[in-house]
Write a protein that holds these residues in place. Structure first.
Motif, short mmCIF file in Angstrom:
data_model
loop_
_atom_site.label_atom_id
_atom_site.label_comp_id
_atom_site.label_asym_id
_atom_site.label_seq_id
_atom_site.Cartn_x
_atom_site.Cartn_y
_atom_site.Cartn_z
N VAL A 1 44.35 69.95 -44.99
CA VAL A 1 43.71 70.72 -45.94
C VAL A 1 43.84 71.08 -47.12
CG1 VAL A 1 42.54 73.29 -45.68
CG2 VAL A 1 43.20 72.21 -43.83
N ASN A 2 44.51 69.76 -47.92
CA ASN A 2 44.96 69.31 -48.92
C ASN A 2 44.32 67.93 -49.12
OD1 ASN A 2 47.62 70.97 -49.52
ND2 ASN A 2 47.82 70.17 -47.32
N ILE A 3 43.64 68.24 -50.78
CA ILE A 3 43.03 66.39 -51.38
C ILE A 3 44.82 65.39 -51.87
CG2 ILE A 3 41.73 65.87 -52.74
CD1 ILE A 3 40.28 68.66 -53.19
N GLY A 4 44.45 64.51 -51.01
CA GLY A 4 45.72 63.78 -51.56
C GLY A 4 45.32 62.07 -52.34
N VAL A 5 45.48 61.56 -52.82
CA VAL A 5 45.07 60.51 -53.34
C VAL A 5 45.76 59.02 -52.66
CG1 VAL A 5 46.59 60.85 -54.93
CG2 VAL A 5 44.33 58.88 -55.03
N ALA A 6 45.58 57.86 -52.58
CA ALA A 6 46.32 56.97 -52.51
C ALA A 6 45.42 55.50 -53.12
CB ALA A 6 46.41 56.78 -50.91
N GLY B 1 54.09 61.06 -53.24
CA GLY B 1 54.30 61.22 -52.05
C GLY B 1 53.87 63.34 -52.17
N LYS B 2 52.75 63.94 -52.57
CA LYS B 2 52.59 65.25 -52.33
C LYS B 2 51.08 64.93 -52.71
CE LYS B 2 53.08 65.92 -56.65
NZ LYS B 2 53.86 67.19 -58.42
N PRO B 3 50.80 66.94 -52.59
CA PRO B 3 48.52 66.71 -52.65
C PRO B 3 48.97 66.23 -54.28
CG PRO B 3 49.65 68.05 -50.92
CD PRO B 3 50.79 68.11 -51.37
N LEU B 4 47.41 65.80 -54.23
CA LEU B 4 46.84 66.16 -55.70
C LEU B 4 45.88 67.70 -55.43
CD1 LEU B 4 45.58 64.39 -58.16
CD2 LEU B 4 43.64 63.99 -56.72
N ILE B 5 45.63 67.71 -55.25
CA ILE B 5 45.01 69.49 -55.05
C ILE B 5 45.85 70.27 -53.34
CG2 ILE B 5 43.50 71.32 -55.48
CD1 ILE B 5 42.90 68.44 -56.91
N PRO B 6 46.52 70.44 -54.37
CA PRO B 6 47.33 71.80 -52.52
C PRO B 6 46.39 72.84 -52.31
CG PRO B 6 48.83 71.35 -54.99
CD PRO B 6 47.26 70.84 -55.12
N LYS B 7 46.52 72.92 -50.66
CA LYS B 7 46.03 74.35 -50.60
C LYS B 7 45.71 75.80 -50.91
CE LYS B 7 47.50 73.47 -45.84
NZ LYS B 7 47.56 73.46 -44.89
#
Length: 317
Positions: free
Chosen positions: A117-122, A136-142
């Motif tokens: 339930v966070n948004i990440g990017v790769a 190394g972390k969410p782009l959009i944290p919960k």
């Protein structure tokens, strides 16, 4: 015409003495991916089509990996394998790998996804990956905004500007920086179109911006897709009078969480979506399908025929 006639015959044969269908799954086109996959993001890169889905089949959607599938014709799909493994590739999330999206810019492929339930990017050099976490972390944290931080979708406009759409409960929009892996969270625009639940998808056709989304819950047989239009990628969006444009019927239930692809160099469009697996599917066991998507002469999206099989189509540029 022959296929449609056969489908009608099969429906008639399936009716029992009490007027009920005994075998109704025979009229539904086969899923395009084998097994249970949901939330498909479809894209065209070079001479191939690609699908990036959620791996389904667990109560609570506890999947931990993302896969990529490729096709030369929209009908035969090759499994390119795991492109992102949360326990292996992330330090901040291990499960609930949901609803990815992909975009190409600066010669790189940017993969956006929900993880716990966070948004990440790769990022990767090829559409088949492998993808690596660059921040190394969410782009959009919960907790960033109201609702769940899920279901990312990235739209790149003609001027190269990129916009991230996301959220369950509300639709949120934020402009991405040129690096595609950062944004100003203080500039998020949040709104709720009538009926909006999740699964935003945006595309542009003939100067008009289309925002599509899923209504109801993915476990609800009424799960369906509606849309609105605007003159700007950030709205305001006006919901179309004729909605939903994608919904289940008969044996097909829970048709939603879609994406669309334009065949390069043409005005031919296709919609990828999931439905309850046939037979015995539910909101945790869903399968991926593709149908043609058409417009009228005013640019309105016409209702999608979920019984129309996808034809063989080439992605040649």
């Amino acid at each position: 015409m022959k296929q449609r006639f056969l489908a009608i015959v099969l429906v008639l044969v399936g009716f029992g003495s009490k007027g009920q269908t005994t075998v109704d799954s025979v009229v539904a086109p086969a899923a395009v991916l084998p097994g249970v996959f949901a939330d498909p993001h479809i894209a065209a890169f070079g001479k191939k089509f690609y699908i990036y889905p959620t791996t389904d089949g667990t109560v609570g959607w506890k999947g931990t990996t993302f896969s990529c599938w490729s096709s030369n014709d929209l009908r035969k799909w090759k499994n390119e394998g795991v492109i992102l493994d949360l326990p292996r590739d992330l330090t901040w999330a291990k499960e609930r790998a949901w609803a990815p999206a992909i975009a190409k810019k600066n010669g790189k492929y940017y993969f956006y996804y929900s993880a716990d339930v966070n948004i990440g990017v790769a990022v990767a050099d090829r559409p088949e990956g492998p993808f690596k976490d660059p921040i190394g972390k969410p782009l959009i944290p919960k907790g960033t905004v109201k609702g769940q931080m899920i279901d990312p979708m990235v739209f790149i406009d003609d001027d190269g500007s990129a916009y991230l759409y996301f959220g369950q409960g509300n639709c949120n929009i934020v402009k991405l920086n040129d690096d595609m892996i950062s944004c100003d969270l203080s500039k998020i625009i949040s709104f709720k179109p009538q009926g909006y639940n999740e699964g935003a998808f945006v595309f542009k056709r003939q100067g008009k911006y289309y925002l599509m989304w899923s209504e109801y819950d993915t476990r609800d047989p009424r799960y369906s897709v509606a849309y609105a239009t605007a003159d700007s990628p950030t709205g305001p969006f006006v919901k179309a009078e004729t909605n939903p444009v994608l919904k289940g019927s008969g044996a097909i239930k829970g048709a939603g969480h879609h994406s669309v692809v334009q065949v390069p160099g043409t005005d031919n469009w296709f919609i990828a979506y999931h439905r309850f697996k046939i037979p015995d599917g539910n909101g945790y066991n869903r399968e991926t399908c593709i149908s043609p998507m058409r417009f009228d002469n005013k640019g309105n999206i016409l209702p999608v025929d979920v019984f129309e099989p996808v034809p063989a189509v080439k992605a040649k540029r």
